[in-house]
Design a protein around this motif. Structure first.
Motif, mmCIF file in Angstrom:
data_model
loop_
_atom_site.group_PDB
_atom_site.id
_atom_site.type_symbol
_atom_site.label_atom_id
_atom_site.label_comp_id
_atom_site.label_asym_id
_atom_site.label_seq_id
_atom_site.Cartn_x
_atom_site.Cartn_y
_atom_site.Cartn_z
ATOM 1 N N GLU A 254 0.679 -1.194 -0.311
ATOM 2 C CA GLU A 254 -0.227 0.097 -0.018
ATOM 3 C C GLU A 254 0.859 1.164 -0.285
ATOM 4 O OE1 GLU A 254 -0.589 -2.386 2.914
ATOM 5 O OE2 GLU A 254 -1.074 -3.740 1.791
ATOM 6 N N LYS A 255 1.926 0.835 0.654
ATOM 7 C CA LYS A 255 2.785 2.446 0.390
ATOM 8 C C LYS A 255 3.519 2.430 -0.596
ATOM 9 C CE LYS A 255 3.304 2.471 5.461
ATOM 10 N NZ LYS A 255 3.848 3.445 6.853
ATOM 11 N N CYS A 256 4.349 1.368 -0.702
ATOM 12 C CA CYS A 256 5.294 1.550 -2.029
ATOM 13 C C CYS A 256 4.731 1.612 -3.764
ATOM 14 C CB CYS A 256 5.312 -0.221 -2.560
ATOM 15 S SG CYS A 256 6.482 -0.411 -3.911
ATOM 16 N N THR A 257 5.736 2.746 -3.785
ATOM 17 C CA THR A 257 5.305 3.727 -5.081
ATOM 18 C C THR A 257 6.014 2.596 -6.277
ATOM 19 O OG1 THR A 257 7.564 4.748 -5.582
ATOM 20 C CG2 THR A 257 5.473 5.889 -3.780
ATOM 21 N N GLY A 258 6.546 1.713 -6.265
ATOM 22 C CA GLY A 258 7.710 1.372 -7.314
ATOM 23 C C GLY A 258 8.419 2.119 -8.368
ATOM 24 N N CYS A 259 8.817 2.866 -6.994
ATOM 25 C CA CYS A 259 9.799 3.915 -7.933
ATOM 26 C C CYS A 259 12.008 3.324 -7.594
ATOM 27 C CB CYS A 259 10.587 5.216 -6.269
ATOM 28 S SG CYS A 259 11.402 3.965 -5.388
ATOM 29 N N GLY A 260 11.832 1.353 -7.221
ATOM 30 C CA GLY A 260 12.726 1.021 -7.773
ATOM 31 C C GLY A 260 13.949 1.344 -6.460
ATOM 32 N N SER A 261 14.182 2.279 -6.181
ATOM 33 C CA SER A 261 14.978 2.396 -5.368
ATOM 34 C C SER A 261 15.867 1.587 -4.436
ATOM 35 C CB SER A 261 15.214 4.080 -4.272
ATOM 36 O OG SER A 261 14.736 4.769 -5.188
ATOM 37 N N CYS A 262 14.992 0.356 -3.878
ATOM 38 C CA CYS A 262 15.764 0.094 -2.886
ATOM 39 C C CYS A 262 16.743 -1.513 -4.119
ATOM 40 C CB CYS A 262 14.558 -1.127 -2.272
ATOM 41 S SG CYS A 262 13.463 -1.890 -3.386
ATOM 42 N N ILE A 263 15.902 -1.875 -4.946
ATOM 43 C CA ILE A 263 16.969 -2.663 -6.038
ATOM 44 C C ILE A 263 17.999 -2.358 -6.881
ATOM 45 C CG2 ILE A 263 16.257 -3.745 -8.476
ATOM 46 C CD1 ILE A 263 13.453 -3.237 -7.796
ATOM 47 N N GLU A 264 18.330 -0.783 -6.377
ATOM 48 C CA GLU A 264 19.752 -0.701 -6.867
ATOM 49 C C GLU A 264 20.904 -0.303 -6.136
ATOM 50 O OE1 GLU A 264 19.022 3.278 -8.131
ATOM 51 O OE2 GLU A 264 18.037 2.966 -9.347
ATOM 52 N N VAL A 265 20.376 -0.784 -4.596
ATOM 53 C CA VAL A 265 20.531 -1.074 -3.342
ATOM 54 C C VAL A 265 20.919 -1.965 -3.003
ATOM 55 C CG1 VAL A 265 20.716 1.938 -2.310
ATOM 56 C CG2 VAL A 265 19.108 -0.448 -1.547
ATOM 57 N N CYS A 266 20.161 -3.275 -3.440
ATOM 58 C CA CYS A 266 20.413 -4.917 -2.635
ATOM 59 C C CYS A 266 21.695 -5.881 -3.146
ATOM 60 C CB CYS A 266 19.101 -5.366 -3.149
ATOM 61 S SG CYS A 266 19.157 -6.811 -2.377
ATOM 62 N N PRO A 267 22.350 -5.880 -2.706
ATOM 63 C CA PRO A 267 23.434 -6.740 -2.823
ATOM 64 C C PRO A 267 23.019 -7.949 -3.408
ATOM 65 C CG PRO A 267 23.615 -6.536 -0.708
ATOM 66 C CD PRO A 267 22.322 -5.973 -1.406
ATOM 67 N N LYS A 268 22.208 -8.850 -3.084
ATOM 68 C CA LYS A 268 21.690 -9.967 -3.168
ATOM 69 C C LYS A 268 21.040 -9.924 -4.111
ATOM 70 C CE LYS A 268 24.962 -11.877 -0.340
ATOM 71 N NZ LYS A 268 25.883 -12.692 -1.903
ATOM 72 N N ALA A 269 20.230 -9.320 -5.362
ATOM 73 C CA ALA A 269 19.288 -9.143 -6.260
ATOM 74 C C ALA A 269 17.993 -9.919 -5.240
ATOM 75 C CB ALA A 269 20.135 -9.649 -7.473
ATOM 76 N N ALA A 270 17.696 -9.270 -4.335
ATOM 77 C CA ALA A 270 16.675 -9.975 -3.911
ATOM 78 C C ALA A 270 15.419 -9.523 -3.434
ATOM 79 C CB ALA A 270 16.685 -10.406 -1.868
#
Ligand code: SF4
Ligand code: SF4
Length: 261
Positions: free
Chosen positions: A86-102
């Protein structure tokens, strides 16, 4: 410049490991970097600063994470974040920093693969929508206890032969392992020295909290003297649990005398 050699204590591939029996609540044995376990004595130098999950990092956290090989670091990080659709905007910032592509985006919102996740919490830090969270009630106290048990294992056998220095300088809101930092949250205080890791972290925590917090920093609340500054950055943290549990397992004493030199 100290002229001291740099030694990667768990070896260049992280495989120089000594399994130290401790017989505690969460671990019967912990994995300690081989050359740390083999050392007769240690000087532990720690930058005291905030941490998104453990509230703060000082001597205890430095022993726990700093003396553990990769498998030991993973063993301490029990908590796994989850995303709130409900809060996620789908911006993808978290994907960029995740060291494990999780993390991936499905139907416009992030999804975390708990099998791939190593619990580093970097995604939580970059999510400005606050759409990534963890179970603070059940997972975080255990995370702190697991850290302390690893710290206990790193000191085992040389308890009376370790000196600790905490640097209360540029006390930043987040862990030094992040690839970025931010402005200090309180003024510089100085350098503490002790033979007791529990006393030095307790004194460091108290001294930080006795300061008036900077308003032009990430501190959003708890600016006043006496308030927990680390809760002012990350509201749900309770860093002092580290010191309480370290005293419970016999690593030292929370009582201290401050002697100014
Ligand atoms: S950073 Fe936050 S808002 Fe952006 S995709 Fe990840 S969870 Fe969603
Ligand atoms: S905690 Fe770390 S490993 Fe897990 S999803 Fe977030 S960034 Fe990736």
């Amino acid at each position: 410049m100290t002229g001291a050699p740099v030694i990667i204590a768990d070896g260049l591939s992280g495989k120089n490991i000594t399994h130290v029996p401790i017989g505690k609540k969460h671990f019967s044995t912990v994995s300690v970097a081989g050359d740390i376990a083999a050392a007769d004595s240690m000087i532990v130098l720690s930058h005291f600063k905030g941490h998104i999950v453990s509230g703060f990092g000082g001597a205890l956290k430095n022993l726990a994470m700093g003396c553990a090989p990769p498998e030991g670091k993973r063993a301490q990080h029990n908590a796994r974040p989850f995303s709130i659709a409900e809060k996620c905007t789908g911006c993808g910032s978290c994907i960029e920093v995740c060291p494990k592509a999780a993390i991936c985006i499905e139907k416009g919102t992030s999804v975390i693969d708990k099998e791939l996740c190593i619990g580093c919490f970097e995604c939580m830090h970059v999510c400005t929508a606050h759409a990534i969270d963890i179970d603070w009630v059940t997972e975080i106290p255990e995370f702190m206890e697991r850290m302390v048990e690893y710290a206990y294992g790193a000191t085992k056998g040389k308890e009376k032969k370790i000196g600790y220095m905490n640097f209360l300088i540029r006390i930043t809101p987040d862990c030094d392992c992040f690839p970025f930092s931010d402005a200090p949250i309180v003024p510089d205080i100085g350098i503490l020295a002790s033979l007791d890791p529990v006393a030095i972290d307790t004194a460091s925590f108290d001294l930080v909290n006795q300061q008036q917090g900077y308003t032009d920093s990430l501190l959003t609340t708890h600016h006043h003297k006496g308030e927990d500054k680390f809760k002012g950055v990350h509201a749900q943290t309770d860093g002092f649990r580290q010191c309480q549990y370290a005293e419970e397992v016999g690593m030292g004493n929370r009582a201290y005398d401050l002697i100014k030199i």
